[in-house]
Design a protein around this motif. Structure first.
Motif, PDB file in Angstrom:
ATOM      1  N   THR A 133      42.223   6.184 -43.206  1.00 21.89           N
ATOM      2  CA  THR A 133      42.095   4.845 -42.641  1.00 21.89           C
ATOM      3  C   THR A 133      43.282   4.612 -41.709  1.00 21.89           C
ATOM      4  O   THR A 133      44.433   4.743 -42.129  1.00 21.89           O
ATOM      5  CB  THR A 133      42.098   3.780 -43.761  1.00 21.89           C
ATOM      6  OG1 THR A 133      41.031   4.064 -44.661  1.00 21.89           O
ATOM      7  CG2 THR A 133      41.925   2.387 -43.191  1.00 21.89           C
ATOM      8  N   PRO A 135      46.346  -0.546 -39.640  1.00 21.50           N
ATOM      9  CA  PRO A 135      45.916  -1.762 -38.941  1.00 21.50           C
ATOM     10  C   PRO A 135      47.051  -2.460 -38.184  1.00 21.50           C
ATOM     11  O   PRO A 135      46.796  -3.322 -37.350  1.00 21.50           O
ATOM     12  CB  PRO A 135      45.376  -2.653 -40.058  1.00 21.50           C
ATOM     13  CG  PRO A 135      46.028  -2.157 -41.290  1.00 21.50           C
ATOM     14  CD  PRO A 135      46.296  -0.690 -41.087  1.00 21.50           C
ATOM     15  N   LYS A 143      44.473  -0.060 -35.118  1.00 19.92           N
ATOM     16  CA  LYS A 143      43.661  -1.222 -35.454  1.00 19.92           C
ATOM     17  C   LYS A 143      42.351  -1.295 -34.666  1.00 19.92           C
ATOM     18  O   LYS A 143      41.445  -2.009 -35.051  1.00 19.92           O
ATOM     19  CB  LYS A 143      44.465  -2.513 -35.292  1.00 19.92           C
ATOM     20  CG  LYS A 143      44.806  -2.894 -33.880  1.00 19.92           C
ATOM     21  CD  LYS A 143      45.623  -4.186 -33.872  1.00 19.92           C
ATOM     22  CE  LYS A 143      46.077  -4.549 -32.475  1.00 19.92           C
ATOM     23  NZ  LYS A 143      46.929  -5.719 -32.473  1.00 19.92           N
ATOM     24  N   LYS A 144      42.235  -0.548 -33.569  1.00 21.27           N
ATOM     25  CA  LYS A 144      41.017  -0.627 -32.752  1.00 21.27           C
ATOM     26  C   LYS A 144      40.337   0.732 -32.525  1.00 21.27           C
ATOM     27  O   LYS A 144      39.288   0.787 -31.887  1.00 21.27           O
ATOM     28  CB  LYS A 144      41.348  -1.244 -31.393  1.00 21.27           C
ATOM     29  CG  LYS A 144      41.725  -2.714 -31.521  1.00 21.27           C
ATOM     30  CD  LYS A 144      41.558  -3.481 -30.254  1.00 21.27           C
ATOM     31  CE  LYS A 144      40.166  -3.412 -29.785  1.00 21.27           C
ATOM     32  NZ  LYS A 144      39.565  -4.468 -29.090  1.00 21.27           N
TER      33      LYS A 144
END
Length: 135
Positions: A93, A96, A102-103
């Protein structure tokens, strides 16, 4: 993720289009591709489920196209082979708090949607018959 399923499916259908009146055995089709007949039967099952081919059991059984090659677009084949093509996402992951992290997945998703639209547009204009005529 991209796999060889589309190539296998196109090979099967191109071979069937060359023998439109014959039921071809999965062994014959597999021999053309140097694949195990079980892998061929798996793809044939998907084609049958989508009403592209019909099958007959028994000594003279096999599979043949259930509609003309001219009425089958490569886009239709693509869509029954894959829902979409995806080049994948990171297994981790992303952070963020990072301006990229985050994108990144959102931007990759948009890119993949654009790729799929372009693939579909390109394949819509090519019938199985058009493709088969190259052989």
């Amino acid at each position: 993720m991209i796999s060889g399923k589309f190539a296998i499916t196109i090979h099967i259908l191109t071979l069937l289009s060359k023998f439109p009146d014959d039921y071809l055995s999965s062994e014959f089709i597999a021999g053309s591709m140097n694949l195990h007949p079980v892998l061929v039967r798996k793809e044939i099952a998907n084609l049958k489920k989508n009403n592209i081919v019909e099958s007959k059991e028994g000594k003279n059984g096999g599979t043949k196209l259930s509609k003309s090659a001219s009425s089958i677009s490569l886009d239709a084949i693509y869509k029954i082979t894959f829902e979409t093509v995806s080049l994948g996402f990171s297994k981790n992951t992303p952070n963020p708090k990072c301006p990229v992290g985050k994108k990144i997945n959102e931007n990759l998703e948009n890119l993949y949607e654009d790729i799929n639209e372009k693939i579909s547009l390109q394949l819509k204009g090519i019938s199985l018959e058009d493709f088969s005529n190259q052989f």
